[in-house]
Design a protein around this motif. Structure first.
Motif, PDB file in Angstrom:
ATOM      1  N   GLU A   1      -4.088  -1.313  -7.272  1.00 23.66           N
ATOM      2  CA  GLU A   1      -4.228  -2.671  -7.805  1.00 23.66           C
ATOM      3  C   GLU A   1      -2.871  -3.346  -7.969  1.00 23.66           C
ATOM      4  OE1 GLU A   1      -7.014  -4.505  -8.266  1.00 23.66           O
ATOM      5  OE2 GLU A   1      -7.816  -2.812  -7.130  1.00 23.66           O
ATOM      6  N   PHE A   2      -1.850  -2.576  -8.316  1.00 28.28           N
ATOM      7  CA  PHE A   2      -0.486  -3.110  -8.384  1.00 28.28           C
ATOM      8  C   PHE A   2      -0.030  -3.572  -7.003  1.00 28.28           C
ATOM      9  CE2 PHE A   2       4.156  -1.797  -8.234  1.00 28.28           C
ATOM     10  CZ  PHE A   2       4.636  -2.980  -8.779  1.00 28.28           C
ATOM     11  N   ILE A   3      -0.324  -2.790  -5.969  1.00 30.58           N
ATOM     12  CA  ILE A   3       0.043  -3.166  -4.602  1.00 30.58           C
ATOM     13  C   ILE A   3      -0.682  -4.443  -4.187  1.00 30.58           C
ATOM     14  CG2 ILE A   3      -0.103  -2.478  -2.170  1.00 30.58           C
ATOM     15  CD1 ILE A   3       0.176   0.441  -3.140  1.00 30.58           C
ATOM     16  N   ARG A   4      -1.965  -4.524  -4.482  1.00 31.19           N
ATOM     17  CA  ARG A   4      -2.763  -5.671  -4.051  1.00 31.19           C
ATOM     18  C   ARG A   4      -2.338  -6.966  -4.743  1.00 31.19           C
ATOM     19  NH1 ARG A   4      -8.672  -2.809  -4.644  1.00 31.19           N
ATOM     20  NH2 ARG A   4      -8.841  -1.894  -2.549  1.00 31.19           N
ATOM     21  N   HIS A   5      -2.127  -6.881  -6.052  1.00 29.16           N
ATOM     22  CA  HIS A   5      -1.808  -8.080  -6.841  1.00 29.16           C
ATOM     23  C   HIS A   5      -0.690  -7.746  -7.821  1.00 29.16           C
ATOM     24  CE1 HIS A   5      -5.293 -10.112  -5.181  1.00 29.16           C
ATOM     25  NE2 HIS A   5      -6.031  -9.063  -5.495  1.00 29.16           N
TER      26      HIS A   5
ATOM     27  N   GLU B   1      -4.429   6.340 -12.828  1.00 26.08           N
ATOM     28  CA  GLU B   1      -5.028   6.836 -11.587  1.00 26.08           C
ATOM     29  C   GLU B   1      -4.394   6.112 -10.417  1.00 26.08           C
ATOM     30  OE1 GLU B   1      -7.075   9.260 -11.714  1.00 26.08           O
ATOM     31  OE2 GLU B   1      -7.586   9.251 -13.865  1.00 26.08           O
ATOM     32  N   PHE B   2      -4.577   6.676  -9.198  1.00 26.78           N
ATOM     33  CA  PHE B   2      -3.979   6.001  -8.047  1.00 26.78           C
ATOM     34  C   PHE B   2      -4.619   4.638  -7.810  1.00 26.78           C
ATOM     35  CE2 PHE B   2      -2.663   5.164  -3.707  1.00 26.78           C
ATOM     36  CZ  PHE B   2      -1.327   5.516  -3.775  1.00 26.78           C
ATOM     37  N   ASP B   3      -5.842   4.445  -8.291  1.00 25.50           N
ATOM     38  CA  ASP B   3      -6.450   3.114  -8.202  1.00 25.50           C
ATOM     39  C   ASP B   3      -5.584   2.071  -8.907  1.00 25.50           C
ATOM     40  OD1 ASP B   3      -8.590   3.847  -6.672  1.00 25.50           O
ATOM     41  OD2 ASP B   3     -10.011   3.981  -8.341  1.00 25.50           O
ATOM     42  N   ASP B   4      -4.900   2.474  -9.977  1.00 23.07           N
ATOM     43  CA  ASP B   4      -4.009   1.545 -10.686  1.00 23.07           C
ATOM     44  C   ASP B   4      -2.812   1.178  -9.814  1.00 23.07           C
ATOM     45  OD1 ASP B   4      -5.674   1.760 -12.913  1.00 23.07           O
ATOM     46  OD2 ASP B   4      -4.547   3.476 -13.691  1.00 23.07           O
ATOM     47  N   VAL B   5      -2.293   2.151  -9.070  1.00 21.94           N
ATOM     48  CA  VAL B   5      -1.211   1.864  -8.126  1.00 21.94           C
ATOM     49  C   VAL B   5      -1.700   0.899  -7.056  1.00 21.94           C
ATOM     50  CG1 VAL B   5       0.421   2.861  -6.482  1.00 21.94           C
ATOM     51  CG2 VAL B   5      -0.194   4.129  -8.546  1.00 21.94           C
TER      52      VAL B   5
ATOM     53  N   TYR C   1       0.750   5.582   5.020  1.00 26.63           N
ATOM     54  CA  TYR C   1      -0.454   4.772   5.195  1.00 26.63           C
ATOM     55  C   TYR C   1      -0.304   3.353   4.659  1.00 26.63           C
ATOM     56  CZ  TYR C   1      -2.395   9.275   6.427  1.00 26.63           C
ATOM     57  OH  TYR C   1      -2.611  10.490   7.023  1.00 26.63           O
ATOM     58  N   SER C   2       0.878   2.998   4.145  1.00 25.67           N
ATOM     59  CA  SER C   2       1.116   1.592   3.823  1.00 25.67           C
ATOM     60  C   SER C   2       1.334   0.826   5.122  1.00 25.67           C
ATOM     61  CB  SER C   2       2.316   1.441   2.894  1.00 25.67           C
ATOM     62  OG  SER C   2       3.523   1.844   3.540  1.00 25.67           O
ATOM     63  N   LEU C   3       1.340  -0.488   5.021  1.00 20.94           N
ATOM     64  CA  LEU C   3       1.496  -1.341   6.201  1.00 20.94           C
ATOM     65  C   LEU C   3       2.949  -1.766   6.346  1.00 20.94           C
ATOM     66  CD1 LEU C   3      -0.036  -2.878   8.496  1.00 20.94           C
ATOM     67  CD2 LEU C   3      -0.112  -4.839   6.929  1.00 20.94           C
TER      68      LEU C   3
ATOM     69  N   TYR D   1      -4.877  -3.960   2.535  1.00 25.66           N
ATOM     70  CA  TYR D   1      -4.881  -3.174   1.296  1.00 25.66           C
ATOM     71  C   TYR D   1      -6.233  -3.218   0.590  1.00 25.66           C
ATOM     72  CZ  TYR D   1       0.031  -2.279   1.899  1.00 25.66           C
ATOM     73  OH  TYR D   1       1.228  -1.839   2.403  1.00 25.66           O
ATOM     74  N   ALA D   2      -7.046  -4.219   0.889  1.00 21.71           N
ATOM     75  CA  ALA D   2      -8.384  -4.278   0.301  1.00 21.71           C
ATOM     76  C   ALA D   2      -9.386  -3.425   1.068  1.00 21.71           C
ATOM     77  CB  ALA D   2      -8.874  -5.725   0.261  1.00 21.71           C
ATOM     78  N   GLU D   3      -9.259  -3.393   2.416  1.00 26.63           N
ATOM     79  CA  GLU D   3     -10.306  -2.787   3.231  1.00 26.63           C
ATOM     80  C   GLU D   3      -9.918  -1.446   3.853  1.00 26.63           C
ATOM     81  OE1 GLU D   3     -11.545  -5.601   6.170  1.00 26.63           O
ATOM     82  OE2 GLU D   3     -11.904  -7.211   4.706  1.00 26.63           O
ATOM     83  N   GLU D   4      -8.699  -1.330   4.393  1.00 24.23           N
ATOM     84  CA  GLU D   4      -8.356  -0.132   5.149  1.00 24.23           C
ATOM     85  C   GLU D   4      -7.568   0.902   4.342  1.00 24.23           C
ATOM     86  OE1 GLU D   4      -7.080  -0.296   9.243  1.00 24.23           O
ATOM     87  OE2 GLU D   4      -7.779  -2.369   9.416  1.00 24.23           O
ATOM     88  N   PHE D   5      -6.586   0.455   3.596  1.00 27.22           N
ATOM     89  CA  PHE D   5      -5.727   1.408   2.894  1.00 27.22           C
ATOM     90  C   PHE D   5      -6.509   2.355   1.978  1.00 27.22           C
ATOM     91  CE2 PHE D   5      -2.941   2.568  -0.688  1.00 27.22           C
ATOM     92  CZ  PHE D   5      -1.977   3.284   0.010  1.00 27.22           C
ATOM     93  N   PRO D   6      -7.524   1.876   1.232  1.00 21.09           N
ATOM     94  CA  PRO D   6      -8.245   2.811   0.356  1.00 21.09           C
ATOM     95  C   PRO D   6      -8.865   3.996   1.093  1.00 21.09           C
ATOM     96  CG  PRO D   6      -8.736   0.554  -0.272  1.00 21.09           C
ATOM     97  CD  PRO D   6      -7.974   0.478   1.025  1.00 21.09           C
TER      98      PRO D   6
END
Length: 294
Positions: free
Chosen positions: A85-89, A79-83, A264-266, A15-20
């Protein structure tokens, strides 16, 4: 081929490297504020802030706060970036904020930040009709195949016994309740459903998504004739199951409260990316994250 459960470190890295890199390839209706909810499933239950409330291994979070009339007031994600960040942490970025029912701050606990084994979005939507999705699961295909294969003289007909007797548990991927051939058949069924949508229902916008252990088939036309209500979806389920004999999960199609795996989620149980696909000849190995290839 990495057909196994992903480690916590691999999930964080994905989620840090590939998902974005897939963010711009998400279907247009999946935005920060479109689906009514996002949801996460955890491998280990995580505490919430309020004492006496059970730990959570699955959470749903609304994308909007609403007033007493059900009208939208405040967006949980701008923004989707907020989603992302929720997924990551999830605990550090819980949209519930300091509510008693938010996930507990991992800094105050003797356990780590919860890690999402699965990421979902709600099929119910703010900006478009209730998303029409048909779910075809390799596990169901394997169960049906085992029941047809194993002699009726076998008294014990529970799922594990049948799968074992049919050799499915020993087939690759070993230990899973299906074989690769069942996933391949699920993908074939998915494109059969797509053809039914296009030929029988004159659908113009359809998508087949490899879900990790099967497929999801979308009918996405926004035309009013394709805004199927609950009764129409029951008729569609009957058509696919009885007329075309396709082993779908009818609850997913008919229940407005259902969630689906985010494209595209894992799929952490099998180290596989949930991937929109173009052909029934799709190679599931191509959905392995780049960090696990080589």
């Amino acid at each position: 081929m990495s057909w196994r459960q992903a480690t916590r470190e691999e999930i964080y890295r994905y989620y840090a490297e590939e998902f974005p890199s897939y963010r711009d390839e998400l279907p247009s209706f999946i935005t920060a504020k479109g689906p009514r909810q996002y949801a996460l499933a955890f491998r280990e239950p995580h505490p919430v802030r309020k004492d006496g409330v059970p730990n959570k291994d699955f959470i749903r979070r609304d994308t909007w706060q609403t007033n007493t009339s059900g009208e939208r007031t405040t967006a949980a994600f701008q923004e989707f970036d907020d989603v992302l960040e929720f997924i990551r942490h999830p605990a550090r970025n819980d949209p519930l904020g300091r509510s008693n029912f938010a996930l507990a701050d991992p800094d105050l606990l003797d356990k780590p930040d919860p890690c999402p084994d699965a990421v979902y979005y709600a099929l119910d939507h703010w900006e478009r009709p209730w998303v029409l999705l048909v779910d075809i699961d390799a596990k169901d295909i394997a169960k049906n195949r085992a029941a047809d294969t194993v002699s009726e003289d076998v008294d014990d007909r529970d799922d594990d016994t049948l799968l074992n007797a049919a050799g499915i548990l020993d087939a690759a991927p070993k230990g899973y309740p299906y074989a690769f051939e069942d996933i391949e058949r699920a993908i074939e069924y998915g494109f059969e459903v797509r053809d039914i949508f296009e030929d029988d229902f004159n659908a113009e916008e359809t998508v087949v998504v490899y879900s990790g252990q099967g497929v999801h088939v979308y009918l996405l036309d926004s035309d009013p004739s394709h805004r199927y209500d609950a009764k129409s979806r029951e008729v569609l389920n009957d058509l696919l199951q009885d007329t075309y004999e396709i082993p779908i999960d009818p609850v997913v199609t008919a229940d407005r409260r259902r969630v689906a795996r985010l494209p595209y989620s894992l799929h952490a149980d099998v180290c596989s990316i949930v991937t929109p696909i173009e052909s029934p000849n799709f190679d599931v190995q191509s959905a392995t994250p780049e960090m696990l290839k080589g």
